[in-house]
Each structure stands twice: as C-alpha cells, then as structure tokens.
Design an enzyme around this catalytic site. Structure first.
Site, mmCIF file in Angstrom:
data_model
loop_
_atom_site.group_PDB
_atom_site.id
_atom_site.type_symbol
_atom_site.label_atom_id
_atom_site.label_comp_id
_atom_site.label_asym_id
_atom_site.label_seq_id
_atom_site.Cartn_x
_atom_site.Cartn_y
_atom_site.Cartn_z
ATOM 1 N N ARG A 73 0.802 -1.229 0.000
ATOM 2 C CA ARG A 73 0.000 0.000 0.000
ATOM 3 C C ARG A 73 0.837 1.283 0.000
ATOM 4 O O ARG A 73 0.580 2.206 -0.767
ATOM 5 C CB ARG A 73 -0.917 0.014 1.234
ATOM 6 C CG ARG A 73 -2.160 -0.809 1.090
ATOM 7 C CD ARG A 73 -3.022 -0.649 2.340
ATOM 8 N NE ARG A 73 -2.387 -1.299 3.464
ATOM 9 C CZ ARG A 73 -2.757 -2.475 3.954
ATOM 10 N NH1 ARG A 73 -3.777 -3.117 3.448
ATOM 11 N NH2 ARG A 73 -2.130 -3.011 4.980
ATOM 12 N N ALA A 102 10.658 2.112 6.120
ATOM 13 C CA ALA A 102 10.064 0.805 6.458
ATOM 14 C C ALA A 102 10.471 0.396 7.875
ATOM 15 O O ALA A 102 9.780 0.747 8.847
ATOM 16 C CB ALA A 102 10.475 -0.229 5.422
ATOM 17 N N ARG A 103 11.582 -0.296 7.993
ATOM 18 C CA ARG A 103 12.117 -0.669 9.297
ATOM 19 C C ARG A 103 13.629 -0.584 9.237
ATOM 20 O O ARG A 103 14.233 -0.931 8.215
ATOM 21 C CB ARG A 103 11.693 -2.100 9.680
ATOM 22 C CG ARG A 103 10.263 -2.219 10.168
ATOM 23 C CD ARG A 103 10.061 -1.504 11.517
ATOM 24 N NE ARG A 103 8.710 -1.607 12.018
ATOM 25 C CZ ARG A 103 7.777 -0.659 11.870
ATOM 26 N NH1 ARG A 103 8.047 0.455 11.202
ATOM 27 N NH2 ARG A 103 6.585 -0.811 12.403
ATOM 28 N N GLU A 109 16.929 1.827 16.896
ATOM 29 C CA GLU A 109 16.437 3.166 17.234
ATOM 30 C C GLU A 109 15.818 3.175 18.636
ATOM 31 O O GLU A 109 15.302 2.138 19.082
ATOM 32 C CB GLU A 109 15.412 3.643 16.177
ATOM 33 C CG GLU A 109 14.124 2.850 16.136
ATOM 34 C CD GLU A 109 13.200 3.316 15.009
ATOM 35 O OE1 GLU A 109 13.622 3.358 13.847
ATOM 36 O OE2 GLU A 109 12.041 3.641 15.340
ATOM 37 N N HIS A 152 11.510 8.770 12.950
ATOM 38 C CA HIS A 152 10.385 7.833 12.750
ATOM 39 C C HIS A 152 9.044 8.596 12.720
ATOM 40 O O HIS A 152 8.166 8.377 13.548
ATOM 41 C CB HIS A 152 10.378 6.747 13.842
ATOM 42 C CG HIS A 152 9.674 5.500 13.424
ATOM 43 N ND1 HIS A 152 10.040 4.236 13.871
ATOM 44 C CD2 HIS A 152 8.612 5.293 12.591
ATOM 45 C CE1 HIS A 152 9.236 3.330 13.335
ATOM 46 N NE2 HIS A 152 8.350 3.941 12.564
HETATM 47 C C1 DGY Z 1 3.990 1.735 11.827
HETATM 48 O O1 DGY Z 1 2.804 2.005 11.962
HETATM 49 O O2 DGY Z 1 4.400 0.584 11.678
HETATM 50 C C2 DGY Z 1 4.959 2.873 11.807
HETATM 51 O O3 DGY Z 1 6.260 2.490 11.851
HETATM 52 C C3 DGY Z 1 4.609 3.896 12.866
HETATM 53 O O4 DGY Z 1 3.514 4.553 12.354
#
Ligand code: DGY
Length: 323
Positions: free
Chosen positions: A158, A241-242, A271, A289
């Site tokens: 998405r 993303a991560r 983090e 973030h």
């Molecule tokens: C999530 O929702 O996974 C984001 O990293 C924080 O909004």
C-alpha cells in the site's frame, strides 16, 4: 456488565484517549514513559487488552507472562515486527494492527525524504541557521533533480503504491518495482510501473530506491554491503520501512566513501540510538520515525484500535486481525 480493562503503553492523541475512556476501563500513560519488560508483563496479567505501539518489544519473554489475563493485543501501528506473533498465538492472544489509515502520510514522508536528500535541504537549513549563507551563486549547494528520474520500489504494498502514485503523477517519475506478491494489473497500469524480477535489478537501475518491506527475520539486512554496491553511484536510498532492513554499518560506509549519493532515513537499527558516525554525515537526511506522524493520521490509527477492541469484545472478528 463491567467494561473490559484496557492498558495503553504510551500517550495517545487526546481524542482517542477520550474514545477509549468512554468504552473501556482504560489505564492511560500520561507520562508517556516507555514501559519496562516487567511492566508489560504485569499489564498482561491485569488487563483484558494491552495496546502496545511499534516501540514496545512484545517478545516471547513478555508474552510468557504469568498469570495472563489479556486476550488481545490491539497494536497502534501497521508494522507488527515488535510482537512475537508465534508466542502470542501460543498464548491464545489475538493481535490487531492499524493498516490503511497511515498509507498516504507515510508515502508523503518517503517523498519528503527523497526530495530533501536529493535537493540537500537538510544541509541548506543548517547552512542558513548557522549564518553561513553568503548569497546566491551558480554553483552553490547543487543537488540532484528528482522530476523525471527512476524510482525503484522494494516491496509494492500500500505505502509503496501511494508513493509511486505521487512520484509518477506528480513528478513524472518512471516507476520500477519488485515484490513477490505483485499488485493487480490495473494498479500497475495506472502507474505505468514496470516489474523487475529481483531486488538486484531494481538496485542497478533506479536513481532513487525506496524500501517498503515489512521488518523481521526475513528482511533483516536485505540491503547489505553487496547490494549497496549494486546501486548507481549517483543513487539515493530512502527507508521509511524498518531500520533493520538495512545493514546500517554498511550504509554508513557506503555514504562515507560516497559509493552512493545519499540516503533519507526515518527508521534505524536499534532506534532511537544512533551511531555518531551517521550523525556526522552530510549526505544523509535523518528523521525521528515520523512516517505516520500527522495529527489526522495518528487519531485515525487510534480510532482503528478502538474499533478493533470494540469488535473483539462484542464477540466479532476484529477487522485488522494479524494473528
Ligand atoms: C507503523 O505504523 O508501523 C509505523 O512504523 C509507525 O507509524
């Protein structure tokens, strides 16, 4: 009938906290201090629902809590790699997340990072605030053009699709992507997007690479030294993303040696701690973030948790069940 007892691990937007108060016997966290492992375990023993966020580690140890009263983890956020889903399932806990409502905001932030790093706006801001600016000149702080370039998306879910839409229709960018679960043909067509068979192919061709995979074991260090080495010298890496999708030390080395042009990061390995080396680099834009951090989105995320809890305690299947 007594209202279900709900414990929320962090401070949430006021409007959502009010909605929680109306429907549940809720314990909020006004101080916003992160809960310790012991406090999370205690909460699982005292409440019917625990509502963690992406910054709480709900690991196997936490989920081993005894006694266990909770039946649902109503997580605030779309990612759920902070929760050990196998351990949650083993304890009979339902887990929900908050998809869709944060798609546009996170894609907006990926665009922000792309534009910031390409046009050196972080550097420019520091330059002005430090009173270093001596006036306009033809060779001052030249960056890279974004319009018309190729955006490579690793993962085409998405958020990636929303970014592709903005980049293609707003900035005339050519979109290439790779995803083991590709989007439907009408979506691909609307973006004039081109599929590539591997991450490597996208890395070799893109001017901007944006990461949109889930976090977790499967994607840890997907972008490692070897793959960073495949990117064009003038290319930029964007990560909303991560953090652990990228080998951070390898990225720092690539940025230091200018093997890639720059990076725009919203998420980090380990983090909120950041290595000094990263903080010193000029060719990287660093945000804390903020992907979903607009008031509208953060309220919508909270309301989605409320909706999931409401359904669960009414004996229905919550809309956003992930386990
Ligand atoms: C999530 O929702 O996974 C984001 O990293 C924080 O909004």
């Amino acid at each position: 009938m007594a209202k279900p007892k709900v414990i929320v691990t962090r401070k949430w937007p006021g409007e959502v906290e009010e909605a929680l108060r109306l429907e549940f016997d809720v314990t909020l966290n006004a101080s916003d201090k992160p809960m310790t492992t012991a406090e999370l375990k205690k909460a699982l023993g005292e409440a019917d629902a625990l509502c963690p966020t992406v910054s709480d580690s709900v690991n196997a140890d936490v989920l081993g809590a005894e006694p266990l009263r909770a039946k649902i983890l109503g997580s605030y956020g779309v990612g759920f790699n902070h929760i050990d889903l196998d351990a949650a399932k083993a304890r009979g806990l339902v887990v929900t997340n908050t998809p869709e409502v944060l798609t546009d905001c996170t894609a907006d932030l990926a665009m922000t990072l792309m534009l910031m790093v390409a046009r050196r706006t972080g550097e420019g801001e520091r330059h002005v605030r430090d009173r270093q600016w001596t006036g306009w000149r033809p060779t001052h702080m030249m960056g890279a053009k974004v319009t018309g370039k190729t955006l490579g998306l690793i993962g085409m879910g998405r958020i990636a699709r929303a970014m592709a839409h903005k980049a293609h229709h707003g900035f005339g960018m050519r979109i290439i992507y790779t995803d083991p679960f590709p989007p439907p043909p009408d979506v691909v067509k609307s973006l004039s997007a081109e599929s590539r068979g591997s991450v490597e192919e996208v890395l070799r061709e893109a001017d901007f690479v944006s990461l949109h995979t889930p976090g977790g074991k499967e994607t840890r260090h997907l972008i490692n030294a070897a793959r960073l080495g495949m990117m064009k010298k003038g290319a930029f890496l964007i990560n909303t993303a991560r953090g652990d999708v990228v080998d951070q030390q390898a990225l720092i080395a690539a940025l230091k040696e200018e093997r890639i042009a720059g990076a725009g990061l919203d998420v980090y390995e380990g983090e909120p701690a950041l290595p000094d080396e990263l903080l010193k680099l000029e060719n990287v834009v660093l945000l804390p973030h903020l992907g979903s951090a607009s008031l509208e989105t953060r309220v919508a995320m909270g309301m989605r948790v409320v909706e999931n809890l409401r359904a669960f305690f009414a004996g229905q299947k919550p809309r956003d069940r992930v386990a």
